[in-house]
Each structure stands twice: as structure tokens, then as C-alpha cells.
Design an enzyme around this catalytic site. Structure first.
Site, mmCIF file in Angstrom:
data_model
loop_
_atom_site.group_PDB
_atom_site.id
_atom_site.type_symbol
_atom_site.label_atom_id
_atom_site.label_comp_id
_atom_site.label_asym_id
_atom_site.label_seq_id
_atom_site.Cartn_x
_atom_site.Cartn_y
_atom_site.Cartn_z
ATOM 1 N N TYR A 135 0.864 -1.181 0.000
ATOM 2 C CA TYR A 135 0.000 0.000 0.000
ATOM 3 C C TYR A 135 0.892 1.219 0.000
ATOM 4 C CZ TYR A 135 -4.898 -1.165 0.282
ATOM 5 O OH TYR A 135 -6.169 -1.548 -0.038
ATOM 6 N N GLU A 138 -0.558 4.844 -0.437
ATOM 7 C CA GLU A 138 -1.299 6.094 -0.617
ATOM 8 C C GLU A 138 -0.423 7.286 -0.299
ATOM 9 O OE1 GLU A 138 -3.104 3.458 0.346
ATOM 10 O OE2 GLU A 138 -5.246 3.797 0.009
ATOM 11 N N ASP A 188 -6.686 14.880 -23.831
ATOM 12 C CA ASP A 188 -6.623 13.440 -23.571
ATOM 13 C C ASP A 188 -5.877 12.824 -24.753
ATOM 14 O OD1 ASP A 188 -7.070 10.738 -23.421
ATOM 15 O OD2 ASP A 188 -9.184 10.901 -22.878
ATOM 16 N N THR A 199 -3.403 7.192 -21.373
ATOM 17 C CA THR A 199 -3.145 5.828 -20.921
ATOM 18 C C THR A 199 -1.694 5.528 -21.263
ATOM 19 O OG1 THR A 199 -3.946 5.032 -23.042
ATOM 20 C CG2 THR A 199 -5.480 4.901 -21.200
ATOM 21 N N LYS A 214 -1.292 2.100 -24.904
ATOM 22 C CA LYS A 214 -1.698 2.096 -26.325
ATOM 23 C C LYS A 214 -0.452 2.322 -27.188
ATOM 24 C CE LYS A 214 -6.471 3.457 -25.461
ATOM 25 N NZ LYS A 214 -6.730 4.202 -24.226
ATOM 26 N N ARG A 254 -0.717 -1.560 -18.748
ATOM 27 C CA ARG A 254 -2.086 -1.031 -18.710
ATOM 28 C C ARG A 254 -2.192 -0.041 -17.548
ATOM 29 N NH1 ARG A 254 -6.386 -2.176 -21.326
ATOM 30 N NH2 ARG A 254 -5.089 -3.496 -22.617
HETATM 31 N N1 DSN Z 1 -11.108 1.620 -24.959
HETATM 32 C C1 DSN Z 1 -10.255 2.634 -25.522
HETATM 33 C C2 DSN Z 1 -10.254 2.562 -26.995
HETATM 34 O O1 DSN Z 1 -10.367 1.470 -27.526
HETATM 35 O O2 DSN Z 1 -10.117 3.567 -27.651
HETATM 36 C C3 DSN Z 1 -10.593 3.991 -25.072
HETATM 37 O O3 DSN Z 1 -11.105 3.961 -23.785
#
Ligand code: DSN
Length: 486
Positions: A72, A74, A249, A278, A281, A287
Site C-alpha cells: 500500500y 497512498e 486526452d 493511458t 496504447k 495497462r
Molecule cells: N477503450 C479505448 C479505446 O479502444 O479507444 C478507449 O477507452
């Protein structure tokens, strides 16, 4: 391998690591070990064109499977609510430092568990910075599921009915940019901007007009399914004109920013006060999520946990540090450029075969096919492609007559295939495989004989032929060639 025989080649360290890990897991729950082994085989065998997926390196994957998971932590580096966080501090600080260097950001917060979490941290940070209201604290005292629509309305009123302007879902925006099924659509009064009906391109004059009329607290730029560049300098000008905070974003294209393909006006970080992403990607990390911001927002962003986040995931922060270190290597810039080159080659290949593309092409990592040209819904096209070993996802297109469930689009992206090593010449074969499947698919009917938006019929033999051609292509570019689990 037969019992007692030796491998013909000594195992690589990655092979040894994953083989040993599976052996340990198999000793407790063999079905989990089998599922993990089956997953790599499925991924090896499929032509993965989901624009938001990738393949993380063995180092990133291994950094997640360890005892950091037990801690943990925090709080933030050097200021924890739990004792014994010395090593967590090390990896969180490393991840943040790599992120700041990679993106040229004044501040990085690497704790968000996902993109949605990163956006939630950003929303609360902007509200906390810009709105003085005890209602924010009162909301924390109640369970979120207990808030009625009227409670939400009261909270919004107490917050001064704050507004958010973001890209519409069918133009390529994201659910978290103010849409009803997401908390952003409940916390904020929301309005969206679309794309130009004739070109499908972002219309900055229309965004400006909407911003001046609506006067949002937050102007959101960024997308999940828009295949073109966004000029973030212009978006910041618009935000400044109306006193909005510009939030970008960049979840989809963070790898293209890190890889210096998107620079100048197209790099969001110097223009936005707050940027979220994120990490799994195009950035090819574990992730997770992250927030970058200017120094005026840093103190609010750093309160993400416990304000809106559960305890940090130190094992994932360790993997973020590894992934960002990888992305700082010169070869990552080459990788990022190849993602875009491949997407453009794929778009050209599809157009040559008569496909209709939203905006007629791409500047980034994704291509959006309007499959109504093939007489199909997105759902039918997605299923027919999957039958043929091609993994994509259906996606709404601007003004989609089939809505967000059936859709009229198929979104495809090149980060994963580029990681595997496929190049522009092979994108023409990929385009041919996609076109072959879509051209040989017809809509099906429901059990009562009515036209169906879900069912499809694929001409005999096509699925097998295309799967075989896809397998030949993939065999030239083995996935995780250093990992042998046999
Ligand atoms: N699930 C992601 C995507 O495929 O674009 C975005 O949240």
C-alpha cells in the site's frame, strides 16, 4: 519438449522467466497457467488491428509480476500514509522523472490506474483549482451510487454549474469527455463539438463559436477515433479566449508525441494546462494512466489518491518506469514514425480497393472505414473480420445512422502490427485481406426473416483463405520471438 531432452538452443532469459513463472502458477491453479499460455498463442495467431492495443516488452511485463503488488502506498513520493514505501518511492519517482523528460512536462503523476482514472483526476484537479465550494468535499462523504439525479444537479449548482466542451462521441471523442454513461456527463453540463459534415475534419471556427457561446470551464481536446492531426495551439487560443482550462486526452496518440512525430502545434503538452493519457496504447507500456500538467495544477493532481483513486499500483508504476525508459531510446522515434507510415499505407491500400474512409485518410495511427459502402453495419463487419482471424473493433462514424452499438464504422490501427515488425509493403496485403472479407460479406436476417444489423454471412471458404494468408504474413514477424514456452 520430450522429457529428458535438452533444448536445441539455450533458453533466452525471457523464456526462462516466463516458463518458470508459468510453472509456479501451474502448481497452484493450472487453469490460470493454461489461460496465460493460450493468450500468447491467440495473440501470436491473430492480425491485431485494434487501434488502442499493443504488445508491451518482456521487461515491461515482468516488472509487473512481483512483490510491489503487495504494498500500500497512498500519498506521493516521500509523503505516504503507510510506512515502508522506500522502494515504491524509487519506482514512482523514476517513472515520473522519465515521463517529464519524455514529454517535456513540468509535472507528471503516474498513479492513475487507467485513462478514465487519469481523466477523473484531471477533472477534480481543475475543479479544485478553479471552483471554491464545500460541495466538493460533501460529495466525498457520500457513496457515489447513492447520489440521485437531483443530488447531481444540486452538486453541479453548488459548483456553479460548471461546463465541459469536448468532441462528440460519433466524431471520435471519448465517453469521459462529458457523456451521460460516464461521471463526466453527470458532474458537468456538457456540450460537444463535431467535425465538418463535408470533410469530417475538425472545424476550429465551429469549436471557437461553441466555446464562446457555452463558456466551458474545461475545453477537452483529444480523441479515440479521429484519424487526423489536432492543432493544440489553436485549441489553447480558444480556451484562453473564454477563460477555459485546456485539457488534452492523448491516450491514443501518446506514443506519437513521445516518439516526436507530433511536434510543435500538434504536441499537446506545451499547449494544454493538463494532459492525460493511458500508458498501454501507442506508448507501449503497461495497462495504466498518467496525468501531465503545468506547475499550477501539480498540487491538486497529486491529491488524485485518495481524492478519486484507490491505492497506487506500485508494480504497474515500476512497469511504467521501464516503458518510459524504453520510449526515451532513439529507436522509439523510429517506431512511432513507422506506426504512422503503416497507417497511411493501409489507408491508401483500402482506398485503392474502393473503401470509403472517414476524412479520406489518416495522419496518425488509425483509420476509420465507413463500412456502409460494403452494405454492412460495423457489427457485421467486425464479426466477419474476426471469423477470418482479423481483430478490429466497430466504431461509430460522424452522424452515424446505426448508433453506437451497431455502428457504421470499423476502426483499425497500426501500433501493434508495427511492434511486430510489419512494414508499409505488407500493409497492402493487410488492406487486401480486409477488403476481401468485407466485399464477400452480406448482411444476415433475424430468426423471423427480418433484416438484421447483427447477423452476417461470409461467402464460403473466405474465412479460411484469409486466415491462412494472415498466418503467412504473421509467420514472417513472430510475436515475442525470444519467448519459447514449448
Ligand atoms: N477503450 C479505448 C479505446 O479502444 O479507444 C478507449 O477507452
Amino acid at each position: 519438449m520430450a522429457a529428458g531432452s535438452e533444448p536445441s538452443q539455450p533458453y533466452t532469459p525471457e523464456s526462462t522467466a516466463f516458463r518458470s513463472a508459468l510453472e509456479v502458477i501451474r502448481g497452484v491453479e493450472p487453469r490460470v497457467a493454461d489461460a496465460i499460455g493460450a493468450e500468447i498463442e491467440d495473440q501470436r495467431a491473430s492480425l491485431k488491428l485494434i487501434a488502442s492495443e499493443n504488445y508491451a516488452s518482456p521487461a515491461v511485463l515482468l516488472a509487473m509480476g512481483n512483490w510491489f503488488s503487495d504494498k500500500y502506498a497512498e500519498g506521493t513520493v516521500g509523503r505516504r500514509f503507510y510506512a515502508g514505501c522506500r522502494n515504491v518511492d524509487t519506482v514512482e519517482a523514476l517513472a515520473a522523472e522519465h515521463a517529464r523528460e519524455l514529454f517535456g512536462a513540468p509535472h507528471a503523476y503516474v498513479q492513475p490506474h487507467s485513462g478514465i482514472d487519469a481523466n477523473l483526476v484531471a477533472f477534480w484537479a481543475v475543479l479544485a483549482q478553479r471552483v471554491e465550494s464545500p460541495a466538493l468535499e460533501r460529495a466525498q462523504a457520500r457513496h457515489i451510487n447513492d447520489l440521485s439525479e437531483e443530488d447531481w444537479a444540486q452538486l453541479r449548482r453548488a459548483l456553479g454549474d460548471q461546463r465541459m466542451l469536448g468532441m462528440s462521441l460519433d466524431a471520435g471523442g471519448h465517453l469521459t469527455h462529458g457523456f451521460r454513461p460516464n461521471i463526466s456527463g453527470k458532474m458537468f453540463e456538457q456540450r460537444s463539438y463535431g467535425t465538418h459534415p463535408a470533410t469530417g475534419l475538425l472545424d476550429y471556427d465551429a469549436v471557437r463559436a461553441a466555446a464562446h457561446e457555452f463558456r466551458p470551464l474545461i475545453l477537452i481536446a483529444g480523441y479515440s477515433a479521429y484519424p487526423r492531426l489536432v492543432n493544440f495551439r489553436i485549441m489553447r487560443e480558444i480556451a484562453d479566449e473564454v477563460g477555459a482550462t485546456l485539457m488534452v486526452d492523448m491516450a491514443h496518440f501518446a506514443g506519437l508525441v513521445a516518439g516526436k512525430v507530433f511536434t510543435g502545434d500538434f504536441d499537446p503538452v506545451p499547449h494544454a494546462q493538463i494532459t492525460t493519457t493511458t500508458t498501454h496504447k501507442s506508448l507501449r507500456g503497461p495497462r495504466g494512466g498518467m496525468v501531465l500538467c503545468d506547475s499550477s495544477l501539480a498540487e491538486y493532481v497529486d491529491k488524485g489518491c485518495p481524492m478519486v483513486l484507490g491505492g497506487p499500483l506500485p508494480h504497474v508504476m515500476a512497469a511504467k518506469a521501464v516503458a518510459f525508459a524504453e520510449a526515451r531510446q532513439p529507436q522509439f522515434q523510429d517506431y512511432a514514425q513507422r506506426i504512422v507510415d503503416n497507417a497511411q499505407a493501409l489507408a491508401e491500400g483500402l482506398k485503392r480497393r474502393g473503401a470509403t474512409l472517414v476524412t479520406d485518410g489518416t495522419d496518425n495511427h488509425l483509420v476509420l472505414i465507413d463500412v456502409s459502402g460494403y452494405g454492412l453495419t460495423g457489427r457485421q463487419a467486425e464479426s466477419a473480420l474476426l471469423d477470418s482471424g482479423i481483430v478490429t473493433n466497430r466504431n461509430a462514424i460522424p452522424q452515424d445512422p446505426n448508433g453506437a452499438w451497431y455502428t457504421s464504422g470499423i476502426r483499425i490501427g497500426t501500433p501493434a502490427l508495427t511492434t511486430r515488425g510489419l512494414g508499409t509493403a505488407e500493409m497492402d496485403e493487410v488492406a487486401d485481406l480486409i477488403d476481401t472479407v468485407l466485399a464477400r460479406t452480406t448482411p444476415g436476417t433475424t430468426a423471423s426473416g427480418k433484416p438484421s444489423k447483427a447477423q452476417h454471412t461470409l461467402a464460403g471458404g473466405v474465412a479460411a483463405q484469409v486466415s491462412e494468408r494472415a498466418a503467412e504474413l504473421l509467420a514472417k514477424h513472430p510475436l515475442y520471438p525470444g519467448i519459447d514456452l514449448s
